[in-house]
Enzyme design. Structure first.
Site, PDB file in Angstrom:
ATOM      1  N   LYS A 115      -7.630 -17.247 -28.427  1.00 40.91           N
ATOM      2  CA  LYS A 115      -9.003 -17.543 -27.992  1.00 40.91           C
ATOM      3  C   LYS A 115      -9.172 -17.403 -26.496  1.00 40.91           C
ATOM      4  O   LYS A 115     -10.244 -17.018 -26.023  1.00 40.91           O
ATOM      5  CB  LYS A 115      -9.409 -18.961 -28.419  1.00 40.91           C
ATOM      6  N   LYS A 217      -9.284 -10.551 -42.246  1.00 43.56           N
ATOM      7  CA  LYS A 217      -9.877 -11.733 -42.866  1.00 43.56           C
ATOM      8  C   LYS A 217     -11.403 -11.695 -42.807  1.00 43.56           C
ATOM      9  O   LYS A 217     -11.959 -11.232 -41.808  1.00 43.56           O
ATOM     10  CB  LYS A 217      -9.412 -12.977 -42.088  1.00 43.56           C
ATOM     11  N   LYS A 220     -16.689 -15.000 -39.527  1.00 44.77           N
ATOM     12  CA  LYS A 220     -18.062 -15.160 -39.058  1.00 44.77           C
ATOM     13  C   LYS A 220     -18.290 -14.380 -37.778  1.00 44.77           C
ATOM     14  O   LYS A 220     -19.416 -14.181 -37.360  1.00 44.77           O
ATOM     15  CB  LYS A 220     -18.388 -16.638 -38.872  1.00 44.77           C
TER      16      LYS A 220
END
Ligand code: TRP
Length: 354
Positions: A115, A217, A220
């Site tokens: 991140k 995967k 969102k």
């Protein structure tokens, strides 16, 4: 030897739309666990501001996760549903855990590295301390079982490390105060205030992959909305996305082995299996030898049948924000009372005057 009372805790971040992967991988599991366990499910809004401080519609995101929990079948009266910021004890325990955990432990977290990306110096301090808040979420209730995805395993190991260091550093005080339980960790007997949490990763939850790339995967954050089925998609949108999902030219195999090297086929069969509570092998008994032109419409029907009621109920609840807020306030009050009981003991153990 004692044992901690079983308690399930899990959290979902109110960022981005919920999709089929969240539903099959997390929320449906949460629903199933309430039959056998005492459960606390939390919308982790304090975590939501670690990667990005300002959000367009944070209240709407918090309410939509709450609506999804309830629409999927979580009973907020029998169990607890609330948003994290309404129980300040989470942040208080997280501060203490910031002083238990070592900077080196945090620096090793792969999710932080992902991140924070290349510009680590510019990541928020909250993003680095994220796992410490997650440990506090769980341990402020002394929860024992945590249903999460595979990607959270490292954070749960860190939660155990924090619990273990706290237990060891304060063992004499914990015992003297008449608190804690004798447990065995590895081969070692420990007088523990905090339990060693166990991840609940196994189970029928499939890894739901992108409809556009069976090796990624479902996410969102994927720029293509066609890559995922959102919980708020209506029947027509679900149908369009499945019809446009990437496939290969071959017919479906009759055995699971035949799905090897065919990630898109594997993903769609996996989704069918999960939505119908069957194994992939069982689904292939019906569809082996069939083309996608036959399989996809069947998958559309199934997906709409399973998701439409959740979708409809979620929309209805979203139209009644007053009700959702009352659920969160009630959950927050009940969670807060339990969290405060722990914090009184923790403040005592550490030696804060209160
Ligand atoms: N980190 C989790 C995720 O991104 C969310 C989370 C926060 C959580 N606190 C938690 C999950 C406590 C389980 C228990 O999925």
């Amino acid at each position: 030897m004692g044992e901690f009372k079983h308690l399930v805790f899990s959290g979902v971040q109110p960022t981005g739309n919920l999709h089929l992967g969240n539903y099959l991988g997390a929320i449906r599991k949460f629903v199933a666990l309430q039959e056998s366990h005492d459960c606390i499910y939390c919308v982790v809004d304090l975590h939501a501001i670690t990667a990005q401080l300002v959000h367009d519609d944070l209240p709407g995101q918090i309410r939509s996760i709450t609506a999804a929990f309830i629409a999927a079948g979580i009973d907020p009266k029998q169990h607890i549903v609330f948003n994290q910021s309404q129980v300040p004890q989470h942040a208080e325990l997280a501060w203490i855990f910031n002083c238990v955990a070592r900077i080196g432990w945090m620096n090793r977290m792969t999710q932080f590295k992902d991140k924070a990306g290349k510009d680590r110096e510019n990541a928020s301090l909250g993003l680095l301390a994220y796992p410490s808040l997650m440990a506090a979420d769980i341990l402020v209730y002394r929860a024992t079982h945590v249903p999460v995805g595979d990607d959270q395993k490292q954070h749960l190991e860190l939660t155990r490390d924090i619990a273990m260091k706290f237990n060891m550093d304060f063992m004499a005080k914990i015992r003297a105060a008449g608190l804690g339980t004798d447990i065995v960790v590895g081969d070692e007997p420990v007088h523990a205030y905090f339990p060693m949490v166990e991840p609940m990763i196994e189970g029928p939850a499939p890894r739901v992959m992108s409809l556009k790339d069976g090796t990624k995967k479902m996410s969102k954050s994927d720029p293509s909305d066609l890559s995922r089925i959102n919980l708020l998609d209506d029947a027509e949108t679900i149908s369009k996305k499945i019809r446009k999902a990437k496939t290969d030219p071959d017919a479906l195999p009759s055995e699971v082995e035949g799905l090897k090297g065919r990630p898109e086929a594997d993903n769609l069969v996996g989704i069918f299996a999960a939505l119908s509570d069957r194994s992939k092998a069982d689904v292939l008994k019906d569809f082996g030898g069939q083309q996608f032109s036959v399989f996809k419409p069947a998958l559309v029907d199934l997906a709409v049948e399973v998701l439409a009621p959740v979708n409809g109920e979620m929309r209805r609840l979203m139209g009644d924000p007053g009700y959702i807020d009352s659920v969160l306030r009630d959950g927050g009050a009940r969670a807060g009372a339990r969290a405060e009981k722990t914090m009184k003991e923790v403040r005592d153990i550490i030696g804060f005057v209160q």
